[in-house]
Design an enzyme around this catalytic site. Structure first.
Site, PDB file in Angstrom:
ATOM      1  N   GLU A   1      -2.013  -2.764  -7.954  1.00 54.57           N
ATOM      2  CA  GLU A   1      -3.275  -2.815  -7.130  1.00 54.57           C
ATOM      3  C   GLU A   1      -3.671  -1.555  -6.375  1.00 54.57           C
ATOM      4  O   GLU A   1      -2.843  -0.504  -6.571  1.00 54.57           O
ATOM      5  CB  GLU A   1      -3.119  -3.817  -5.894  1.00 54.57           C
ATOM      6  CG  GLU A   1      -2.032  -3.247  -4.933  1.00 54.57           C
ATOM      7  CD  GLU A   1      -2.611  -2.295  -4.025  1.00 54.57           C
ATOM      8  OE1 GLU A   1      -3.924  -2.620  -3.508  1.00 54.57           O
ATOM      9  OE2 GLU A   1      -2.071  -1.654  -3.265  1.00 54.57           O
TER      10      GLU A   1
ATOM     11  N   HIS B   1      -5.489  -5.154  -1.392  1.00 52.36           N
ATOM     12  CA  HIS B   1      -6.166  -4.976  -0.019  1.00 52.36           C
ATOM     13  C   HIS B   1      -7.068  -6.004   0.262  1.00 52.36           C
ATOM     14  O   HIS B   1      -8.369  -5.665   0.086  1.00 52.36           O
ATOM     15  CB  HIS B   1      -6.485  -3.538   0.136  1.00 52.36           C
ATOM     16  CG  HIS B   1      -5.834  -2.529   0.042  1.00 52.36           C
ATOM     17  ND1 HIS B   1      -4.956  -2.286  -1.021  1.00 52.36           N
ATOM     18  CD2 HIS B   1      -5.299  -1.744   1.464  1.00 52.36           C
ATOM     19  CE1 HIS B   1      -4.067  -1.239  -0.561  1.00 52.36           C
ATOM     20  NE2 HIS B   1      -4.341  -0.711   0.445  1.00 52.36           N
TER      21      HIS B   1
ATOM     22  N   SER C   1       0.832  -1.206  -0.095  1.00 53.89           N
ATOM     23  CA  SER C   1      -0.076   0.146  -0.014  1.00 53.89           C
ATOM     24  C   SER C   1       1.031   1.142  -0.050  1.00 53.89           C
ATOM     25  O   SER C   1       1.778   1.373  -0.902  1.00 53.89           O
ATOM     26  CB  SER C   1      -1.116   0.164   1.208  1.00 53.89           C
ATOM     27  OG  SER C   1      -1.879   0.911   1.018  1.00 53.89           O
TER      28      SER C   1
END
Length: 315
Positions: free
Chosen positions: A211, A282, A112
């Site tokens: 992502e 996630h 992330s």
């Protein structure tokens, strides 16, 4: 630049904990993650400012840098695991002592917002890091799939020779093919914000994996357009789209995203393979991906494989 490969973890080693991005509002998760790591046979060393909150970014940055540098400098620490993502790690990039990290290569784990840290460290030092589970998001209660990939990747040089997708994540072949290159990528929002800085690695001969979460399709479109306009999609040797909706299903958004991924496949080099559905993002069943390691990807309408061409950890 020579690639630096960290040493594999062994039971009894010390794992350092840092929080270079946001703090965690659920401190019980931190203790659960600590207990989990200890239960698996490892010592745990929290950094001095782990999960500290300071509204002044200047103070917060100094605390985060102190913790980061301290863990790389500490000879007893063999791996460093981040608390969570969120925001803030990209503010550190100009002040990091990359010479210190290069002189003390060790395992670094996080995804992330930690994408900024992983990519900058690889760009400046060549150190392979690991885009994978963090303390407050997965390791307080990891799924069997997440556990297997996390420990397998960090403890066994042989594990990276073949990574498998989770059975619940269907792989869609957008363009068939086989390609080799260094795995470069992470969170799309963070990566796209690094374009034009000296902290983003070169994309030539890379396998790009991406992502994101909580981003509507039009923003994903904008960011992929930015990568395309910067020439980065055309430089990549292969593209792997991970999970972009987290655990939530939104059929309308999913259809729009599928069309967007198909569209940007045309911006890539015409000979490179492109797929979507990688078990990365996630999500609860999270693949651990070694940033900077050389891999071979192969995708067709009936098969998908992702295999390391070199060790990602050393015994």
């Amino acid at each position: 630049m020579k690639t630096l490969v960290p040493k594999a973890l062994q039971r009894g080693d010390t794992i350092g904990l840092i929080s270079p991005s946001s703090h965690c509002s659920f401190p019980d998760r931190i203790q659960q993650a600590v207990s989990y790591l200890e239960k698996n046979g490892y010592r745990v060393k929290p950094s001095l400012h782990l999960n500290c909150i300071d509204t002044d970014p200047a103070i917060a940055d100094e605390e985060k840098l102190q913790d980061l540098h301290g863990m790389f400098k500490d000879p007893t620490v063999r791996a460093i695991v981040c608390l969570r993502g969120g925001a803030g790690s990209y503010r550190l990039l100009k002040k990091i002592d990359y010479g210190l990290i290069a002189a003390n290569p060790k395992i670094l784990v996080g995804y992330s917002d930690i994408t900024a840290l992983s990519l900058a460290v690889f760009s400046k030092t060549g150190l392979i890091s690991f885009s994978g589970p963090m303390l407050a998001t997965e390791l307080h209660g990891p799924t069997p799939y997440t556990e297997e990939h996390f420990w397998g990747m960090l403890t066994s040089p042989a594990y990276a020779l073949s990574l498998r997708n989770h059975e619940s994540h269907h792989v869609t072949c957008i363009r068939e093919g086989r390609a080799e290159g260094q795995l470069i990528g992470g969170n799309l929002s963070v990566l796209s914000s690094m374009i034009g800085t000296p902290y983003l690695p070169r994309f030539r001969d890379t396998l790009l994996f991406l992502e994101d979460i909580n981003e509507p399709a039009y923003r994903i479109d904008r960011m992929l357009s930015h990568l395309g306009n910067a020439g980065l999609l055309a430089e990549s040797r292969g593209i792997l789209f991970g999970q972009f909706g987290g655990e939530q299903e939104n059929s309308g958004e999913n259809i729009r995203l599928e069309k967007i991924f198909d569209y940007y496949c045309q911006h890539a080099h015409p000979d490179v393979p492109v797929m979507r559905g990688l078990s990365y993002g996630h999500i609860s069943n999270l693949m651990t991906i070694p940033v900077g390691a050389r891999y071979r990807m192969e995708v067709s309408v009936s098969a998908f494989s992702l295999r390391a061409l070199e060790p990602v950890v050393l015994q």
